[in-house]
Design a protein around this motif. Structure first.
Motif, PDB file in Angstrom:
ATOM      1  N   GLU A   2       0.549  -1.822   4.310  1.00 40.24           N
ATOM      2  CA  GLU A   2       0.540  -2.873   3.308  1.00 40.24           C
ATOM      3  C   GLU A   2       1.538  -2.553   2.198  1.00 40.24           C
ATOM      4  O   GLU A   2       1.749  -1.406   1.837  1.00 40.24           O
ATOM      5  CB  GLU A   2      -0.854  -3.003   2.700  1.00 40.24           C
ATOM      6  CG  GLU A   2      -1.892  -3.513   3.670  1.00 40.24           C
ATOM      7  CD  GLU A   2      -3.244  -3.650   3.001  1.00 40.24           C
ATOM      8  OE1 GLU A   2      -3.286  -3.789   1.764  1.00 40.24           O
ATOM      9  OE2 GLU A   2      -4.233  -3.622   3.723  1.00 40.24           O
ATOM     10  N   GLU A   3       2.130  -3.616   1.662  1.00 43.45           N
ATOM     11  CA  GLU A   3       3.130  -3.435   0.604  1.00 43.45           C
ATOM     12  C   GLU A   3       2.511  -2.810  -0.638  1.00 43.45           C
ATOM     13  O   GLU A   3       3.114  -1.964  -1.296  1.00 43.45           O
ATOM     14  CB  GLU A   3       3.766  -4.776   0.264  1.00 43.45           C
ATOM     15  CG  GLU A   3       4.929  -4.644  -0.676  1.00 43.45           C
ATOM     16  CD  GLU A   3       5.677  -5.937  -0.871  1.00 43.45           C
ATOM     17  OE1 GLU A   3       6.047  -6.196  -2.022  1.00 43.45           O
ATOM     18  OE2 GLU A   3       5.871  -6.672   0.107  1.00 43.45           O
ATOM     19  N   SER A   4       1.274  -3.201  -0.970  1.00 42.72           N
ATOM     20  CA  SER A   4       0.633  -2.644  -2.168  1.00 42.72           C
ATOM     21  C   SER A   4       0.355  -1.157  -1.992  1.00 42.72           C
ATOM     22  O   SER A   4       0.468  -0.382  -2.945  1.00 42.72           O
ATOM     23  CB  SER A   4      -0.665  -3.393  -2.470  1.00 42.72           C
ATOM     24  OG  SER A   4      -1.590  -3.235  -1.420  1.00 42.72           O
ATOM     25  N   ASP A   5       0.002  -0.740  -0.756  1.00 40.97           N
ATOM     26  CA  ASP A   5      -0.243   0.678  -0.492  1.00 40.97           C
ATOM     27  C   ASP A   5       1.044   1.473  -0.682  1.00 40.97           C
ATOM     28  O   ASP A   5       1.044   2.524  -1.322  1.00 40.97           O
ATOM     29  CB  ASP A   5      -0.787   0.858   0.923  1.00 40.97           C
ATOM     30  CG  ASP A   5      -1.064   2.306   1.252  1.00 40.97           C
ATOM     31  OD1 ASP A   5      -1.701   2.990   0.425  1.00 40.97           O
ATOM     32  OD2 ASP A   5      -0.639   2.761   2.331  1.00 40.97           O
ATOM     33  N   LEU A   6       2.139   0.966  -0.154  1.00 42.99           N
ATOM     34  CA  LEU A   6       3.430   1.625  -0.311  1.00 42.99           C
ATOM     35  C   LEU A   6       3.828   1.688  -1.782  1.00 42.99           C
ATOM     36  O   LEU A   6       4.285   2.718  -2.270  1.00 42.99           O
ATOM     37  CB  LEU A   6       4.503   0.897   0.497  1.00 42.99           C
ATOM     38  CG  LEU A   6       5.927   1.440   0.387  1.00 42.99           C
ATOM     39  CD1 LEU A   6       5.977   2.898   0.837  1.00 42.99           C
ATOM     40  CD2 LEU A   6       6.881   0.594   1.199  1.00 42.99           C
ATOM     41  N   HIS A   7       3.614   0.581  -2.489  1.00 44.87           N
ATOM     42  CA  HIS A   7       3.940   0.541  -3.912  1.00 44.87           C
ATOM     43  C   HIS A   7       3.124   1.590  -4.676  1.00 44.87           C
ATOM     44  O   HIS A   7       3.681   2.311  -5.518  1.00 44.87           O
ATOM     45  CB  HIS A   7       3.665  -0.858  -4.476  1.00 44.87           C
ATOM     46  CG  HIS A   7       3.961  -0.980  -5.932  1.00 44.87           C
ATOM     47  ND1 HIS A   7       5.253  -1.002  -6.432  1.00 44.87           N
ATOM     48  CD2 HIS A   7       3.140  -1.060  -7.007  1.00 44.87           C
ATOM     49  CE1 HIS A   7       5.208  -1.082  -7.745  1.00 44.87           C
ATOM     50  NE2 HIS A   7       3.935  -1.128  -8.126  1.00 44.87           N
ATOM     51  N   ASP A   8       1.849   1.702  -4.380  1.00 44.38           N
ATOM     52  CA  ASP A   8       0.996   2.688  -5.049  1.00 44.38           C
ATOM     53  C   ASP A   8       1.467   4.108  -4.761  1.00 44.38           C
ATOM     54  O   ASP A   8       1.496   4.959  -5.654  1.00 44.38           O
ATOM     55  CB  ASP A   8      -0.461   2.525  -4.615  1.00 44.38           C
ATOM     56  CG  ASP A   8      -1.081   1.239  -5.109  1.00 44.38           C
ATOM     57  OD1 ASP A   8      -0.530   0.618  -6.051  1.00 44.38           O
ATOM     58  OD2 ASP A   8      -2.124   0.842  -4.544  1.00 44.38           O
ATOM     59  N   ARG A   9       1.849   4.366  -3.514  1.00 40.74           N
ATOM     60  CA  ARG A   9       2.323   5.701  -3.148  1.00 40.74           C
ATOM     61  C   ARG A   9       3.635   6.024  -3.849  1.00 40.74           C
ATOM     62  O   ARG A   9       3.848   7.141  -4.326  1.00 40.74           O
ATOM     63  CB  ARG A   9       2.468   5.805  -1.635  1.00 40.74           C
ATOM     64  CG  ARG A   9       1.100   5.858  -0.948  1.00 40.74           C
ATOM     65  CD  ARG A   9       1.163   5.698   0.543  1.00 40.74           C
ATOM     66  NE  ARG A   9       2.023   6.659   1.197  1.00 40.74           N
ATOM     67  CZ  ARG A   9       2.439   6.520   2.451  1.00 40.74           C
ATOM     68  NH1 ARG A   9       2.091   5.468   3.163  1.00 40.74           N
ATOM     69  NH2 ARG A   9       3.213   7.431   2.998  1.00 40.74           N
TER      70      ARG A   9
END
Length: 87
Positions: A2-9
């Motif tokens: 997910e894009e939000s997961d990548l953004h958080d990482r």
């Protein structure tokens, strides 16, 4: 992924970079110029690789693929933290 997961990482990595830069700046201000022996460098490298492999294994166990670029960046960050902690 997910894009939000990548953004958080990526945000977490950015925060680590900022923290490491601050620690290195502080270390440079207070360092006496100690130079490491080859044995100390080798011990640090073995410890760093062990920590990195553990981090990556844990992330992949939780379903997050770690690219070579991210692994390389994490290795660099860990080396900065290790350097700051050992000085």
């Amino acid at each position: 992924m997910e894009e939000s997961d990548l953004h958080d990482r990526l945000e977490a990595l950015s925060a680590k970079i900022s923290k490491a830069r601050t620690r290195l700046d502080n270390l440079k201000a207070w360092s006496d110029g100690h130079r490491l022996s080859s044995g100390e460098l080798e011990a640090r490298y073995r410890y760093l690789k062990s920590e990195l492999n553990g981090e990556i294994k844990d992330m992949e166990t939780h379903g997050h693929h770690v690219s070579k670029l991210e692994a390389s960046l994490r290795e660099w960050l860990d080396s900065l933290e290790l350097y700051a902690n050992w000085e």
